[in-house]
Motif scaffolding. Structure first.
Motif, PDB file in Angstrom:
ATOM      1  N   ASP A 137      -9.153  10.031   0.709  1.00 44.91           N
ATOM      2  CA  ASP A 137      -8.929   9.190  -0.467  1.00 44.91           C
ATOM      3  C   ASP A 137      -9.539   7.808  -0.256  1.00 44.91           C
ATOM      4  OD1 ASP A 137      -7.458  11.216  -1.676  1.00 44.91           O
ATOM      5  OD2 ASP A 137      -5.559  10.504  -0.835  1.00 44.91           O
ATOM      6  N   ASP A 138      -9.853   7.130  -1.373  1.00 44.11           N
ATOM      7  CA  ASP A 138     -10.383   5.774  -1.290  1.00 44.11           C
ATOM      8  C   ASP A 138      -9.364   4.862  -0.595  1.00 44.11           C
ATOM      9  OD1 ASP A 138     -12.545   6.717  -2.665  1.00 44.11           O
ATOM     10  OD2 ASP A 138     -12.031   5.753  -4.571  1.00 44.11           O
ATOM     11  N   HIS A 139      -9.878   3.932   0.214  1.00 43.60           N
ATOM     12  CA  HIS A 139      -8.983   3.064   0.971  1.00 43.60           C
ATOM     13  C   HIS A 139      -9.697   1.792   1.411  1.00 43.60           C
ATOM     14  CE1 HIS A 139     -10.980   5.593   4.056  1.00 43.60           C
ATOM     15  NE2 HIS A 139     -10.948   4.494   4.786  1.00 43.60           N
ATOM     16  N   HIS A 196     -10.500  -0.334   4.668  1.00 43.72           N
ATOM     17  CA  HIS A 196     -10.562  -0.309   6.135  1.00 43.72           C
ATOM     18  C   HIS A 196     -10.482  -1.741   6.634  1.00 43.72           C
ATOM     19  CE1 HIS A 196     -12.401   0.722  10.157  1.00 43.72           C
ATOM     20  NE2 HIS A 196     -12.776  -0.546  10.048  1.00 43.72           N
ATOM     21  N   TYR A 200       0.842  -1.189   0.000  1.00 40.77           N
ATOM     22  CA  TYR A 200       0.000   0.000   0.000  1.00 40.77           C
ATOM     23  C   TYR A 200       0.882   1.246   0.000  1.00 40.77           C
ATOM     24  CZ  TYR A 200      -3.357  -3.542   1.249  1.00 40.77           C
ATOM     25  OH  TYR A 200      -4.123  -4.677   1.232  1.00 40.77           O
ATOM     26  N   ASP A 208      -6.457   1.891   8.190  1.00 37.66           N
ATOM     27  CA  ASP A 208      -6.836   2.218   6.823  1.00 37.66           C
ATOM     28  C   ASP A 208      -5.612   2.057   5.926  1.00 37.66           C
ATOM     29  OD1 ASP A 208      -9.473   2.785   7.428  1.00 37.66           O
ATOM     30  OD2 ASP A 208      -9.111   4.919   7.732  1.00 37.66           O
ATOM     31  N   LEU A 209      -5.789   1.303   4.838  1.00 32.42           N
ATOM     32  CA  LEU A 209      -4.712   0.987   3.904  1.00 32.42           C
ATOM     33  C   LEU A 209      -5.081   1.546   2.534  1.00 32.42           C
ATOM     34  CD1 LEU A 209      -4.452  -2.728   5.042  1.00 32.42           C
ATOM     35  CD2 LEU A 209      -2.799  -0.935   5.610  1.00 32.42           C
ATOM     36  N   TYR A 210      -4.182   2.307   1.930  1.00 30.21           N
ATOM     37  CA  TYR A 210      -4.460   3.037   0.698  1.00 30.21           C
ATOM     38  C   TYR A 210      -3.699   2.403  -0.468  1.00 30.21           C
ATOM     39  CZ  TYR A 210      -6.400   6.673   3.704  1.00 30.21           C
ATOM     40  OH  TYR A 210      -7.160   7.356   4.618  1.00 30.21           O
ATOM     41  N   ARG A 241       0.019   4.188   1.364  1.00 36.80           N
ATOM     42  CA  ARG A 241      -0.142   4.941   2.608  1.00 36.80           C
ATOM     43  C   ARG A 241      -0.918   4.091   3.607  1.00 36.80           C
ATOM     44  NH1 ARG A 241      -1.663  11.167   0.642  1.00 36.80           N
ATOM     45  NH2 ARG A 241       0.057  11.317  -0.857  1.00 36.80           N
ATOM     46  N   PHE A 242      -0.779   4.430   4.891  1.00 35.98           N
ATOM     47  CA  PHE A 242      -1.641   3.817   5.893  1.00 35.98           C
ATOM     48  C   PHE A 242      -1.798   4.762   7.081  1.00 35.98           C
ATOM     49  CE2 PHE A 242       2.486   2.489   7.578  1.00 35.98           C
ATOM     50  CZ  PHE A 242       2.306   2.517   8.956  1.00 35.98           C
TER      51      PHE A 242
END
Length: 295
Positions: free
Chosen positions: A125-127, A129, A13, A33-35, A15-16
């Motif tokens: 942003d979309d992610h 969960h 990912y 949350d993992l992006y 970002r987190f």
């Protein structure tokens, strides 16, 4: 004891964040949350899909009217790698399921396209969960979720609060600073004056956290102003305002990132900033902080 996601999972990912949300599971460090890059909801777990559900969302003009829950019975090997008790169940949200009950999924598989949920703030942003429930617990309930963390190092990035707008949306801008120290190679986050890499919504959510251990009751400061104090579950923000060029804004969105276009994200719905504007972000003490109810 926390379920700890190893580097081989988290590095998939860009970002987190554990605390950048107002919802109770995040506030207690019991969700992450993992992006992903792209539009697909990449699975952070391996196991067998137990069930999927569709739920209604708050009615927001920028978001879908429905969200989705994917429940996965975790493989024993995945549990051993992360410290989870065998029989632990994963809960994945914000992905439109392309999987069905009985399907086996592996780490890195697509679970379906991500969705813009009405549970999000417009700037989010979309992610994916991710949360966990103990064996035998009701997997449909978020309350009682287990602590979860990322077993990766996060570099502390000093920043003086200045930058130039390089991206703008209806409710946020992204700056060209601070600069990521090793894009694509490791995670990094904006540092406090004490060198603590910070996580969360400063200070539009009630609390935040850090990506390193902080002793309870230790002060956390930014640009010479105390912004919070550490607790046993994160950081409790002080009553402060975030300003840009002297004007009060909603806050700063803080997270750990690997991507090279990393920069500070300023939340300010209805702003008039333009790409190319030079800005200076500051902190002021306040008796009337903003607190929002969207993730």
């Amino acid at each position: 004891m926390s379920i700890r996601l190893p580097p081989g999972i988290v590095s998939r990912y860009r970002r987190f964040s554990r605390f950048n949300s107002p919802y109770p599971a995040h506030d207690a460090g019991h969700a992450i949350d993992l992006y992903p890059a792209g539009e697909e909801g990449i699975s952070p777990v391996s196991g067998v899909v137990r069930e999927t559900h569709t739920v209604g969302c708050p009615d927001r003009s920028y978001a879908a009217s429905e969200d989705h829950l994917i429940v996965v019975d975790l493989d024993e090997e995945w549990c051993r790698r992360t410290g989870a008790e065998p029989g632990t169940v994963a809960r994945v949200l914000h992905v439109i399921p392309s999987v069905d009950p009985g399907d086996r999924v592996a780490v890195g598989d697509s679970l379906g396209p991500m969705t813009r949920s009405g549970f999000f703030g417009r700037w989010v942003d979309d992610h994916v969960h991710l949360g966990f429930r103990s064996p035998g617990a009701n997997a449909l309930r978020a309350s009682g979720s287990l602590p979860v963390d990322a077993d990766v190092s996060v570099a502390s990035v000093p920043w003086d609060g200045t930058g130039t707008v390089v991206e703008r949306g209806p409710s946020h801008v992204v700056l060209d600073a601070p600069t990521h120290p090793a894009p694509g190679q490791r995670f990094a986050a904006i540092a406090s004056d004490e060198g603590v890499p910070l996580d969360g919504g400063l200070a539009h959510y009630a609390g935040g956290g850090s990506f390193t251990a902080v002793d309870p009751d230790d002060a956390v400061s930014l640009w010479g102003t105390r912004v919070g104090s550490a607790t046993d579950r994160g950081i409790e923000w002080e009553p402060i305002d975030v300003t840009v060029n002297g004007t009060r804004v909603t806050g700063l969105s803080l997270f750990a990132a690997r991507d090279g276009d990393y920069g500070a994200k300023v939340v300010h719905p209805g702003h008039e900033f333009a790409v190319g504007d030079a800005v200076s972000v500051g902190i002021e003490r306040s008796d009337d902080p903003i607190r929002l109810g969207v993730g």
